[in-house]
Design an enzyme around this catalytic site. Structure first.
Site, mmCIF file in Angstrom:
data_model
loop_
_atom_site.group_PDB
_atom_site.id
_atom_site.type_symbol
_atom_site.label_atom_id
_atom_site.label_comp_id
_atom_site.label_asym_id
_atom_site.label_seq_id
_atom_site.Cartn_x
_atom_site.Cartn_y
_atom_site.Cartn_z
ATOM 1 C CD GLU A 270 -2.997 -0.660 -0.135
ATOM 2 O OE1 GLU A 270 -3.048 0.495 -0.570
ATOM 3 O OE2 GLU A 270 -3.622 -1.609 -0.638
ATOM 4 C CE1 TYR B 42 -6.597 3.454 -0.498
ATOM 5 C CE2 TYR B 42 -4.225 3.529 -0.106
ATOM 6 C CZ TYR B 42 -5.331 2.932 -0.688
ATOM 7 O OH TYR B 42 -5.174 1.793 -1.420
ATOM 8 C CG ASP C 80 -7.858 4.360 -4.595
ATOM 9 O OD1 ASP C 80 -9.079 4.335 -4.898
ATOM 10 O OD2 ASP C 80 -6.991 3.750 -5.234
#
Ligand code: SF4
Length: 339
Positions: free
Chosen positions: A56, A139, A157
């Site tokens: 991520e 996020y 996102d």
């Protein structure tokens, strides 16, 4: 979610959406994801939460195709937070390679140290705990809690936001960054069941089908219900900001970092690169001066000078890199951090 469809043209409105439409979109996206999702190593059911966290952080503002080889190298070198915590920072930056925004690599190592030292080498499970880690924003916290731990979160996102705003609000693109109202609105679409598949599916759908510049509406499984498509795909009044790269400080910082990483690979002594080489006033460096460097490092330093002949600007950027912890100065030489 209230049952009233109201396509809006107001660029900040988040309309209420009829339940049958929400259900249809959820089912379509989840089925599509199960059939069409890319096989990515961090989606393997046996992958670790740490591997998901690394993926991520790397994927922020960087395409998956560039992330995957770096991610594989990182997981081989540092399979747990404790491994990364102990790694020399210069090596961490070197292996980050050209993923861009190298401060992400430093923050990731800081997070690894907290996880290794204070959390028993286990990546936290909840959004609240994840947000406590260095460099983890809302996020990333939501994504890791969902994809690594199966928590029901709202992963928002740029791809997810674009799909939701087109399908449910009839606008081409969302506002620059999500506010509280948009987050609450998006939370209303996260199903009770299969929420992980929903989160991953909308994101993947935005990356592969409902793309920013060239959405595949003709073959889209949502084309009959998508509000933006049904309205005739009206263009947004505001144009997206395109990020300039050529000529920017970011480009020049990247070139200086490339030179330092190349010198690091060469393992020359003394370590690093003489700061004079970056700040000499000649536009094209004297080959005799460059002769003390190996060929690759000399080319990388020359590239810096090709990009800018402005010594003050280069000095300022070097100072910024040192202040950011991405480089260190010692006895007139610049190097990757050696901690
Ligand atoms: S119809 Fe077009 S805009 Fe609507 S979801 Fe599909 S690809 Fe996106």
């Amino acid at each position: 979610m209230t049952h009233r469809a109201s396509p809006e043209t107001n660029p900040t409105a988040f309309p209420e959406v009829a339940e049958p439409l929400v259900s249809r979109v959820q089912e379509t996206i989840i089925s599509w994801f199960e059939a069409e999702a890319r096989e990515l190593p961090w989606r393997d059911p046996n992958t670790t939460a740490w591997a998901v966290l690394v993926s991520e952080i790397m994927s922020q503002q960087t395409p998956v195709s560039r992330v995957e080889p770096r991610w594989r190298e990182w997981m081989e070198a540092w399979p747990t937070p404790a491994d990364l915590a102990l790694a020399p920072t210069a090596e961490v930056l070197h292996r980050w390679d050209r993923l861009g925004y190298p401060r992400r690599a430093l923050r990731l190592q800081e997070a690894a140290r907290v996880i290794a030292d204070d959390l028993g080498n286990e990546v936290p499970e909840t959004v609240e705990e994840l947000l406590e880690l260095p460099g983890i924003g809302s996020y990333t916290a939501a994504a890791v809690a969902s994809f690594a731990h199966g928590q029901r979160t709202t992963v928002l996102d740029t791809n997810v936001r674009r799909v939701l705003i087109r399908v449910f609000a009839g606008r081409e693109r969302p506002a620059t960054s999500p506010g509280r109202r948009e987050t609450e609105w998006a939370t209303g679409f996260v199903p009770e069941q299969h929420h992980v598949e929903w989160n991953a599916g909308v994101m993947e759908f935005g990356a592969l089908v409902c793309t920013a510049r060239n959405p595949g509406c003709a073959d889209c499984p949502l084309r009959d219900v998508c509000t933006w498509n049904r309205l005739g795909r009206p263009a947004s009044a505001t144009k997206p900001k395109t990020q300039k790269w050529a000529g920017t400080d970011r480009q020049l910082r990247g070139a200086i970092m490339d030179a330092l990483k190349t010198a690091h690979s060469a393992e020359a002594e003394p370590a690093g690169i003489s700061i004079d080489l970056f700040t000499t006033s000649v536009t094209v460096l004297d080959p005799d001066t460059l002769g003390s460097l190996d060929e690759s490092t000399a080319a990388a330093v020359a590239r810096v000078r090709e990009l800018s002949a402005d010594d003050q600007r280069i000095s300022r950027l070097i100072s910024d890199l040192v202040a950011d912890g991405l480089a260190q100065e010692h006895a007139g030489r610049l190097d990757l951090p050696r901690t």
